[in-house]
Design a protein around this motif. Structure first.
Motif, PDB file in Angstrom:
ATOM      1  N   THR A  67      -4.562 -19.839  -3.589  1.00 11.26           N
ATOM      2  CA  THR A  67      -3.660 -19.336  -2.477  1.00 11.26           C
ATOM      3  C   THR A  67      -4.654 -18.623  -1.606  1.00 11.26           C
ATOM      4  O   THR A  67      -4.655 -18.663  -0.367  1.00 11.26           O
ATOM      5  CB  THR A  67      -2.570 -18.621  -2.363  1.00 11.26           C
ATOM      6  N   GLN A  68      -5.279 -17.603  -2.414  1.00 11.50           N
ATOM      7  CA  GLN A  68      -6.233 -16.538  -1.651  1.00 11.50           C
ATOM      8  C   GLN A  68      -7.505 -17.114  -1.367  1.00 11.50           C
ATOM      9  O   GLN A  68      -7.978 -17.004   0.115  1.00 11.50           O
ATOM     10  CB  GLN A  68      -6.819 -15.898  -2.214  1.00 11.50           C
ATOM     11  N   TYR A  69      -7.647 -18.331  -1.892  1.00 10.50           N
ATOM     12  CA  TYR A  69      -8.625 -18.941  -2.088  1.00 10.50           C
ATOM     13  C   TYR A  69      -9.047 -19.977   0.131  1.00 10.50           C
ATOM     14  O   TYR A  69      -9.388 -20.468   0.721  1.00 10.50           O
ATOM     15  CB  TYR A  69      -9.585 -20.523  -2.648  1.00 10.50           C
ATOM     16  N   LYS A 108      -5.465  -7.357 -20.058  1.00 14.25           N
ATOM     17  CA  LYS A 108      -4.757  -8.219 -19.419  1.00 14.25           C
ATOM     18  C   LYS A 108      -5.754  -8.778 -18.140  1.00 14.25           C
ATOM     19  O   LYS A 108      -5.274 -10.216 -17.829  1.00 14.25           O
ATOM     20  CB  LYS A 108      -4.059  -7.196 -19.216  1.00 14.25           C
ATOM     21  N   ARG A 109      -6.457  -8.366 -17.832  1.00 14.94           N
ATOM     22  CA  ARG A 109      -7.939  -9.354 -17.251  1.00 14.94           C
ATOM     23  C   ARG A 109      -8.221 -10.108 -17.058  1.00 14.94           C
ATOM     24  O   ARG A 109      -8.308 -11.029 -16.056  1.00 14.94           O
ATOM     25  CB  ARG A 109      -8.344  -7.995 -16.428  1.00 14.94           C
ATOM     26  N   LEU A 110      -8.608 -10.315 -18.353  1.00 11.76           N
ATOM     27  CA  LEU A 110      -9.111 -12.194 -18.892  1.00 11.76           C
ATOM     28  C   LEU A 110      -7.651 -13.567 -18.441  1.00 11.76           C
ATOM     29  O   LEU A 110      -8.517 -14.159 -18.830  1.00 11.76           O
ATOM     30  CB  LEU A 110      -9.427 -11.601 -20.299  1.00 11.76           C
ATOM     31  N   GLY A 164      -1.839  -2.030 -12.783  1.00 10.16           N
ATOM     32  CA  GLY A 164      -2.790  -2.797 -13.725  1.00 10.16           C
ATOM     33  C   GLY A 164      -2.226  -4.065 -12.836  1.00 10.16           C
ATOM     34  O   GLY A 164      -2.274  -5.659 -13.897  1.00 10.16           O
ATOM     35  N   GLN A 165      -1.261  -3.752 -11.948  1.00  7.94           N
ATOM     36  CA  GLN A 165      -0.960  -5.290 -11.087  1.00  7.94           C
ATOM     37  C   GLN A 165      -1.862  -5.717 -10.114  1.00  7.94           C
ATOM     38  O   GLN A 165      -2.731  -5.120  -9.603  1.00  7.94           O
ATOM     39  CB  GLN A 165       0.314  -4.691 -10.617  1.00  7.94           C
ATOM     40  N   LEU A 166      -2.052  -7.254 -10.350  1.00 11.49           N
ATOM     41  CA  LEU A 166      -2.732  -7.904  -8.749  1.00 11.49           C
ATOM     42  C   LEU A 166      -1.983  -7.673  -8.201  1.00 11.49           C
ATOM     43  O   LEU A 166      -0.806  -7.691  -7.833  1.00 11.49           O
ATOM     44  CB  LEU A 166      -2.927  -8.889  -9.387  1.00 11.49           C
ATOM     45  N   VAL A 167      -2.802  -7.418  -6.816  1.00  7.47           N
ATOM     46  CA  VAL A 167      -1.920  -7.606  -5.028  1.00  7.47           C
ATOM     47  C   VAL A 167      -1.277  -8.653  -5.104  1.00  7.47           C
ATOM     48  O   VAL A 167      -2.624  -9.948  -5.238  1.00  7.47           O
ATOM     49  CB  VAL A 167      -3.387  -6.977  -4.560  1.00  7.47           C
ATOM     50  N   PRO A 168       0.081  -8.746  -4.624  1.00 14.69           N
ATOM     51  CA  PRO A 168       0.200 -10.463  -3.618  1.00 14.69           C
ATOM     52  C   PRO A 168      -0.451 -11.285  -3.182  1.00 14.69           C
ATOM     53  O   PRO A 168      -1.233 -10.070  -2.415  1.00 14.69           O
ATOM     54  CB  PRO A 168       1.238  -9.023  -3.741  1.00 14.69           C
ATOM     55  N   GLU A 216     -15.902  -6.724  -2.120  1.00 13.51           N
ATOM     56  CA  GLU A 216     -16.069  -6.264  -3.983  1.00 13.51           C
ATOM     57  C   GLU A 216     -15.218  -6.006  -3.069  1.00 13.51           C
ATOM     58  O   GLU A 216     -14.197  -4.891  -3.044  1.00 13.51           O
ATOM     59  CB  GLU A 216     -17.072  -4.820  -4.495  1.00 13.51           C
ATOM     60  N   SER A 217     -13.330  -6.214  -3.612  1.00 15.65           N
ATOM     61  CA  SER A 217     -12.313  -6.574  -3.647  1.00 15.65           C
ATOM     62  C   SER A 217     -11.500  -4.883  -4.805  1.00 15.65           C
ATOM     63  O   SER A 217     -11.393  -4.599  -3.804  1.00 15.65           O
ATOM     64  CB  SER A 217     -11.567  -7.477  -3.936  1.00 15.65           C
ATOM     65  N   GLY A 218     -12.418  -4.656  -5.901  1.00 17.58           N
ATOM     66  CA  GLY A 218     -11.669  -3.615  -6.335  1.00 17.58           C
ATOM     67  C   GLY A 218     -11.715  -2.618  -5.820  1.00 17.58           C
ATOM     68  O   GLY A 218     -11.239  -1.857  -5.865  1.00 17.58           O
ATOM     69  N   ASP A 260     -16.814 -10.865  -3.591  1.00 16.58           N
ATOM     70  CA  ASP A 260     -17.182 -10.531  -4.765  1.00 16.58           C
ATOM     71  C   ASP A 260     -15.452 -10.008  -5.606  1.00 16.58           C
ATOM     72  O   ASP A 260     -15.100  -9.004  -4.760  1.00 16.58           O
ATOM     73  CB  ASP A 260     -17.782  -9.394  -5.617  1.00 16.58           C
ATOM     74  N   GLY A 261     -14.733 -10.714  -6.383  1.00 19.57           N
ATOM     75  CA  GLY A 261     -13.582 -10.542  -6.733  1.00 19.57           C
ATOM     76  C   GLY A 261     -12.636 -10.905  -6.156  1.00 19.57           C
ATOM     77  O   GLY A 261     -11.122 -10.687  -6.208  1.00 19.57           O
ATOM     78  N   PHE A 262     -12.471 -11.501  -4.924  1.00 21.18           N
ATOM     79  CA  PHE A 262     -12.005 -12.658  -3.685  1.00 21.18           C
ATOM     80  C   PHE A 262     -12.344 -13.489  -3.301  1.00 21.18           C
ATOM     81  O   PHE A 262     -13.482 -13.378  -2.771  1.00 21.18           O
ATOM     82  CB  PHE A 262     -11.546 -11.109  -2.587  1.00 21.18           C
ATOM     83  N   PRO A 263     -11.636 -14.904  -3.092  1.00 17.41           N
ATOM     84  CA  PRO A 263     -10.723 -14.803  -3.237  1.00 17.41           C
ATOM     85  C   PRO A 263     -10.162 -15.265  -5.380  1.00 17.41           C
ATOM     86  O   PRO A 263     -11.168 -15.590  -5.902  1.00 17.41           O
ATOM     87  CB  PRO A 263     -10.076 -16.521  -3.193  1.00 17.41           C
ATOM     88  N   ARG A 264      -8.778 -14.811  -5.588  1.00 18.18           N
ATOM     89  CA  ARG A 264      -9.228 -14.597  -7.032  1.00 18.18           C
ATOM     90  C   ARG A 264      -7.790 -16.110  -7.861  1.00 18.18           C
ATOM     91  O   ARG A 264      -7.285 -15.375  -8.804  1.00 18.18           O
ATOM     92  CB  ARG A 264      -8.439 -13.200  -7.645  1.00 18.18           C
ATOM     93  N   THR A 265      -7.337 -16.153  -6.551  1.00 22.95           N
ATOM     94  CA  THR A 265      -6.011 -16.901  -6.832  1.00 22.95           C
ATOM     95  C   THR A 265      -6.361 -18.098  -6.217  1.00 22.95           C
ATOM     96  O   THR A 265      -7.256 -18.160  -4.996  1.00 22.95           O
ATOM     97  CB  THR A 265      -4.658 -16.614  -6.627  1.00 22.95           C
TER      98      THR A 265
HETATM   99  P1  AMP Z   1     -11.724  -5.369 -10.092  1.00 27.41           P
HETATM  100  O1  AMP Z   1     -12.439  -4.082  -9.993  1.00 27.41           O
HETATM  101  O2  AMP Z   1     -12.413  -6.122  -9.165  1.00 27.41           O
HETATM  102  O3  AMP Z   1     -12.034  -5.549 -11.215  1.00 27.41           O
HETATM  103  O4  AMP Z   1     -10.248  -5.404  -9.197  1.00 27.41           O
HETATM  104  C1  AMP Z   1      -9.733  -3.981  -9.789  1.00 27.41           C
HETATM  105  C2  AMP Z   1      -7.939  -3.948  -9.528  1.00 27.41           C
HETATM  106  O5  AMP Z   1      -7.324  -4.484  -8.738  1.00 27.41           O
HETATM  107  C3  AMP Z   1      -7.592  -5.361 -10.187  1.00 27.41           C
HETATM  108  O6  AMP Z   1      -6.898  -5.224 -11.322  1.00 27.41           O
HETATM  109  C4  AMP Z   1      -6.265  -5.521  -9.000  1.00 27.41           C
HETATM  110  O7  AMP Z   1      -4.842  -4.709  -9.340  1.00 27.41           O
HETATM  111  C5  AMP Z   1      -6.672  -5.655  -7.711  1.00 27.41           C
HETATM  112  N1  AMP Z   1      -7.771  -6.795  -7.298  1.00 27.41           N
HETATM  113  C6  AMP Z   1      -9.089  -6.788  -7.108  1.00 27.41           C
HETATM  114  N2  AMP Z   1      -8.703  -8.180  -6.419  1.00 27.41           N
HETATM  115  C7  AMP Z   1      -7.874  -8.810  -6.346  1.00 27.41           C
HETATM  116  C8  AMP Z   1      -7.574  -9.606  -5.454  1.00 27.41           C
HETATM  117  N3  AMP Z   1      -8.317 -10.724  -4.975  1.00 27.41           N
HETATM  118  N4  AMP Z   1      -5.776 -10.090  -5.547  1.00 27.41           N
HETATM  119  C9  AMP Z   1      -5.133  -9.290  -6.595  1.00 27.41           C
HETATM  120  N5  AMP Z   1      -5.156  -8.018  -6.432  1.00 27.41           N
HETATM  121  C10 AMP Z   1      -6.767  -7.517  -7.143  1.00 27.41           C
END
Ligand code: AMP
Length: 208
Positions: free
Chosen positions: A87-89, A162-164, A52-56, A30-32, A80-85
């Protein structure tokens, strides 16, 4: 078998993933949660998550790969939560190919925007046990001290918006690509936890 679990925040990915992990002994990534844990030892990452920034993408891929390498885990994973883009995929796909495995199934939990907002704003974390509850769909049992329940910073209204927006701009285009590359199933996430789980089990068993 490797599974990607996608869906807007609040669609129940974590709840469903945990039940699948219990049943099939999948490894749950679970990426988050992983990033929040990593951030507890990394001040820069902590600041960027709090903002609230996405990790590059490149940083994200290297975190995930070194973590899974360390665990020696390449197959039998629920992501879960990865890949989100996109490029990540692509990075994940190449990396898995190097290990002679692939993504076998993509599950999309579908819920509408109103439901996302309602669910996220009613999500609470029990600081003592670490358990996640939802005041509407999965309320804490009697005996849990409600005053110990807190709301995640990014479950507050501005952050939800923002997340949506990320989901629409990054994940929806990714889903279009996935449809051409692997088996993608869409599941109505606006039903009971049990009904959704039953559908997921049926789909996974078809591939076993
Ligand atoms: P989540 O719990 O999945 O909403 O993730 C919490 C936070 O972690 C997000 O708001 C992002 O800042 C970061 N994050 C989670 N997954 C990713 C991802 N695949 N790529 C970039 N940032 C991520």
């Amino acid at each position: 078998m490797n599974i990607l679990l996608l869906g807007p925040q609040g669609s129940g990915k974590g709840t469903q993933a945990r039940l699948l992990v219990e049943k099939y002994k999948f490894f749950y990534f679970e990426s988050g949660g992983f990033l929040r844990e990593t951030a507890s030892k990394n001040e820069e990452l902590r600041k960027s998550l709090a903002a609230g920034q996405l990790v590059p993408d490149s940083e994200m891929a290297s975190y995930v790969e070194s973590y899974l390498d360390e665990k020696g885990q390449y197959d039998n994973i629920i992501f879960d939560g990865f890949p989100r883009t996109l490029t990540q995929y692509k990075t994940l796909k190449n990396w898995l190919e190097d290990k002679n495995v692939k993504i076998d199934l993509v599950i999309i939990l579908k819920i509408d925007r109103q439901t996302t907002i309602k669910r996220l704003s009613s999500r609470r974390i029990d600081l003592q046990s670490g358990k996640i509850y939802n005041l509407i769909t999965d309320p804490p049992p009697t005996g849990v001290d409600q005053t110990k329940l807190v709301q995640r910073e990014d479950d507050k209204p501005d952050a939800i918006e923002k997340r949506l927006a990320w989901y629409d701009s990054l994940v929806l285009p990714l889903i279009d690509v996935l449809r051409n590359e692997t088996k993608v199933i869409e599941i109505n996430g606006e039903r009971s936890i049990e009904e959704i789980q039953k559908d997921l089990i049926t789909e996974i068993d078809k591939l076993k």
